[in-house]
Design a protein around this motif. Sequence first.
Motif, PDB file in Angstrom:
ATOM      1  N   GLY A   8     -21.963 -19.679 -14.721  1.00 30.56           N
ATOM      2  CA  GLY A   8     -22.014 -20.661 -15.795  1.00 30.56           C
ATOM      3  C   GLY A   8     -22.789 -21.924 -15.511  1.00 30.56           C
ATOM      4  N   GLY A   9     -23.271 -22.113 -14.302  1.00 21.45           N
ATOM      5  CA  GLY A   9     -24.044 -23.318 -14.020  1.00 21.45           C
ATOM      6  C   GLY A   9     -25.420 -23.248 -14.663  1.00 21.45           C
ATOM      7  N   GLY A  10     -26.159 -24.348 -14.545  1.00 24.64           N
ATOM      8  CA  GLY A  10     -27.506 -24.360 -15.101  1.00 24.64           C
ATOM      9  C   GLY A  10     -28.010 -25.759 -15.346  1.00 24.64           C
ATOM     10  N   VAL A  12     -28.982 -28.689 -18.103  1.00 23.70           N
ATOM     11  CA  VAL A  12     -28.609 -29.124 -19.440  1.00 23.70           C
ATOM     12  C   VAL A  12     -29.055 -30.568 -19.614  1.00 23.70           C
ATOM     13  CG1 VAL A  12     -26.303 -29.890 -18.732  1.00 23.70           C
ATOM     14  CG2 VAL A  12     -26.697 -29.174 -21.098  1.00 23.70           C
ATOM     15  N   SER A  17     -23.339 -29.563 -22.936  1.00 27.55           N
ATOM     16  CA  SER A  17     -22.108 -28.927 -22.461  1.00 27.55           C
ATOM     17  C   SER A  17     -22.424 -27.689 -21.637  1.00 27.55           C
ATOM     18  CB  SER A  17     -21.227 -28.518 -23.649  1.00 27.55           C
ATOM     19  OG  SER A  17     -20.828 -29.638 -24.402  1.00 27.55           O
ATOM     20  N   LEU A  18     -21.529 -27.402 -20.727  1.00 27.49           N
ATOM     21  CA  LEU A  18     -21.565 -26.164 -19.939  1.00 27.49           C
ATOM     22  C   LEU A  18     -20.139 -25.704 -19.703  1.00 27.49           C
ATOM     23  CD1 LEU A  18     -24.212 -26.822 -17.115  1.00 27.49           C
ATOM     24  CD2 LEU A  18     -24.426 -25.180 -18.986  1.00 27.49           C
ATOM     25  N   ARG A  19     -19.991 -24.408 -19.513  1.00 32.70           N
ATOM     26  CA  ARG A  19     -18.677 -23.856 -19.181  1.00 32.70           C
ATOM     27  C   ARG A  19     -18.804 -23.042 -17.903  1.00 32.70           C
ATOM     28  NH1 ARG A  19     -15.130 -19.131 -21.400  1.00 32.70           N
ATOM     29  NH2 ARG A  19     -13.015 -19.978 -21.315  1.00 32.70           N
ATOM     30  N   LEU A  20     -18.058 -23.418 -16.893  1.00 35.91           N
ATOM     31  CA  LEU A  20     -18.047 -22.691 -15.630  1.00 35.91           C
ATOM     32  C   LEU A  20     -16.865 -21.739 -15.608  1.00 35.91           C
ATOM     33  CD1 LEU A  20     -18.770 -25.587 -13.088  1.00 35.91           C
ATOM     34  CD2 LEU A  20     -20.396 -24.201 -14.388  1.00 35.91           C
ATOM     35  N   GLN A  81     -14.562 -26.457 -18.727  1.00 37.29           N
ATOM     36  CA  GLN A  81     -15.396 -26.811 -19.869  1.00 37.29           C
ATOM     37  C   GLN A  81     -15.878 -28.242 -19.660  1.00 37.29           C
ATOM     38  OE1 GLN A  81     -16.429 -24.978 -22.616  1.00 37.29           O
ATOM     39  NE2 GLN A  81     -17.703 -26.774 -23.035  1.00 37.29           N
ATOM     40  N   ASN A  83     -18.123 -31.262 -21.181  1.00 41.61           N
ATOM     41  CA  ASN A  83     -18.789 -31.821 -22.353  1.00 41.61           C
ATOM     42  C   ASN A  83     -19.329 -33.211 -22.033  1.00 41.61           C
ATOM     43  OD1 ASN A  83     -17.959 -29.537 -23.869  1.00 41.61           O
ATOM     44  ND2 ASN A  83     -16.040 -30.558 -24.407  1.00 41.61           N
ATOM     45  N   VAL A 113     -25.164 -27.349 -11.109  1.00 39.48           N
ATOM     46  CA  VAL A 113     -25.194 -27.964 -12.432  1.00 39.48           C
ATOM     47  C   VAL A 113     -26.151 -29.150 -12.354  1.00 39.48           C
ATOM     48  CG1 VAL A 113     -23.889 -29.266 -14.142  1.00 39.48           C
ATOM     49  CG2 VAL A 113     -22.874 -27.237 -13.076  1.00 39.48           C
TER      50      VAL A 113
END
Length: 117
Positions: A8-10, A12, A17-20, A81, A83, A113
């Motif tokens: 789920g990283g990346g 942004v 928002s990202l969800r791990l 999560q 945000n 992240v």
Amino acid sequence: QVQLVESGGGLVQLGGSLRLSCAASSSTFSIYGMGWYRQAPGKQRELVAFITSSGSTDYADAVKGRFTISGDYATNTVYLQMNSLKPEDTAVYYCYFAQLGNPGGSWGQGTQVTVSS
């Protein structure tokens, strides 16, 4: 130790928002807590969020109100999560499982992240 697999990283943008996710890929026993830590370049690893098997949660002041941790102890999976991300949230994020009989716990491999401004 339990093998943990993160995803789920990346990259942004500011405010995104990202969800791990982190799941145990091997047999598990006596897990009583699951959490997320992060380590930014040149800094020490720090606690981000933690959830106990009874559902109690704890958050670092820097992420309160923006991040939410959730856990499924039936499947031994923990989520984060994130945000309203900020550049200062940029770090490698590690999941952690606390287990009875394993003082050092188990760690994931880490997921990057990156928040751009």
